[in-house]
Design a protein around this motif. Structure first.
Motif, PDB file in Angstrom:
ATOM      1  N   GLY A  75       0.815  -1.275  -0.040  1.00  0.00           N
ATOM      2  CA  GLY A  75      -0.123   0.003  -0.105  1.00  0.00           C
ATOM      3  C   GLY A  75       0.781   1.159   0.111  1.00  0.00           C
ATOM      4  O   GLY A  75       0.414   2.237   0.421  1.00  0.00           O
ATOM      5  N   ALA A  76       2.114   1.233  -0.478  1.00  0.00           N
ATOM      6  CA  ALA A  76       3.158   2.548  -0.493  1.00  0.00           C
ATOM      7  C   ALA A  76       3.213   2.972   0.959  1.00  0.00           C
ATOM      8  O   ALA A  76       3.571   3.932   1.035  1.00  0.00           O
ATOM      9  CB  ALA A  76       2.795   3.465  -1.462  1.00  0.00           C
ATOM     10  N   SER A  77       3.112   2.242   1.982  1.00  0.00           N
ATOM     11  CA  SER A  77       3.093   2.742   3.507  1.00  0.00           C
ATOM     12  C   SER A  77       4.696   3.198   3.677  1.00  0.00           C
ATOM     13  O   SER A  77       5.562   2.261   3.248  1.00  0.00           O
ATOM     14  CB  SER A  77       3.031   1.673   4.507  1.00  0.00           C
ATOM     15  N   MET A  78       4.955   4.232   4.371  1.00  0.00           N
ATOM     16  CA  MET A  78       6.085   4.690   4.442  1.00  0.00           C
ATOM     17  C   MET A  78       6.321   4.840   5.999  1.00  0.00           C
ATOM     18  O   MET A  78       7.303   5.383   6.457  1.00  0.00           O
ATOM     19  CB  MET A  78       6.320   6.241   3.901  1.00  0.00           C
ATOM     20  N   ARG A  79       5.393   4.162   6.919  1.00  0.00           N
ATOM     21  CA  ARG A  79       5.422   4.129   8.145  1.00  0.00           C
ATOM     22  C   ARG A  79       6.191   2.917   8.944  1.00  0.00           C
ATOM     23  O   ARG A  79       6.877   3.010  10.107  1.00  0.00           O
ATOM     24  CB  ARG A  79       3.988   4.030   8.790  1.00  0.00           C
ATOM     25  N   CYS A  80       6.491   1.766   8.097  1.00  0.00           N
ATOM     26  CA  CYS A  80       7.119   0.698   8.550  1.00  0.00           C
ATOM     27  C   CYS A  80       7.761  -0.148   7.362  1.00  0.00           C
ATOM     28  O   CYS A  80       7.203  -0.187   6.210  1.00  0.00           O
ATOM     29  CB  CYS A  80       6.297  -0.167   9.660  1.00  0.00           C
ATOM     30  N   ALA A  81       8.754  -1.056   7.932  1.00  0.00           N
ATOM     31  CA  ALA A  81       9.217  -1.674   6.740  1.00  0.00           C
ATOM     32  C   ALA A  81       8.571  -3.391   6.713  1.00  0.00           C
ATOM     33  O   ALA A  81       8.017  -3.597   7.905  1.00  0.00           O
ATOM     34  CB  ALA A  81      10.897  -2.124   7.083  1.00  0.00           C
ATOM     35  N   LEU A  82       8.446  -3.855   5.467  1.00  0.00           N
ATOM     36  CA  LEU A  82       7.968  -4.941   5.385  1.00  0.00           C
ATOM     37  C   LEU A  82       8.959  -6.247   5.200  1.00  0.00           C
ATOM     38  O   LEU A  82       8.651  -7.376   5.066  1.00  0.00           O
ATOM     39  CB  LEU A  82       7.036  -5.079   4.155  1.00  0.00           C
TER      40      LEU A  82
END
Length: 170
Positions: A75-82
């Motif tokens: 989801g292009a989240s920039m809050r945590c690493a996958l």
């Protein structure tokens, strides 16, 4: 799939008859960056969709991955690493060719030493929470392309190309 180096530009030029998709840079300035030691990689796609939860990423990369690339829609989240170094090491141990993450990774210096192709939008030190959420083997859509398990992906520093069949010499 072989790990013979290729150039995505040449793949497009050499296969004009194929309906190849090219992941486009995103309008908000985000683009995929190469983080792994393997600068050109490809393979048969396995998909996972997860948002700020890397449970499924960890599970899949702990399975046999010869000739495969995990494509993760975070989801292009920039809050945590996958993905971090331990999960990336598991991918190498299990023979995955690469990982493409529409989101972030961490431990970039360690990942840069691993024989694994890794493309992600950015790096962030924050790890994700694991709650067991996520869907696998579903169609993903980002960067102007649709990607499903069974497709083939080819990535290098020029970009990412999606094909519905394996391309010769790759």
């Amino acid at each position: 799939m072989s790990t013979v180096p290729f150039v995505t530009c040449d793949l497009l030029d050499d296969h004009p008859e194929k309906k190849l998709q090219v992941v486009t840079p995103l309008m908000d300035g985000k683009f995929f960056k190469s983080y792994g030691a393997r600068k050109s990689f490809g393979g048969q796609v396995v998909t996972v969709k997860c948002f700020e939860d890397n449970s499924r990423v960890k599970e899949l990369l702990a399975t046999e991955g010869t000739g495969k690339v995990l494509v993760v829609d975070g989801g292009a989240s920039m809050r945590c690493a996958l993905m971090g170094d331990l999960i990336a090491e598991s991918a190498v141990k299990n023979h995955w060719n690469g990982v493409v993450i529409y989101g972030c990774i961490r431990d970039v210096d360690a990942i840069a030493t691993l024989d694994l192709g890794v493309h992600a939008l950015a790096a962030i030190p924050q790890k994700s929470n694991r709650k067991g959420a996520g869907e696998t083997d579903i169609q993903l859509s980002f960067g102007g392309v649709n990607i499903k398990s069974g497709d083939y992906i080819y990535a290098d520093n020029n970009g990412i190309v999606i094909a519905n069949e394996q391309l010769a010499n790759c």
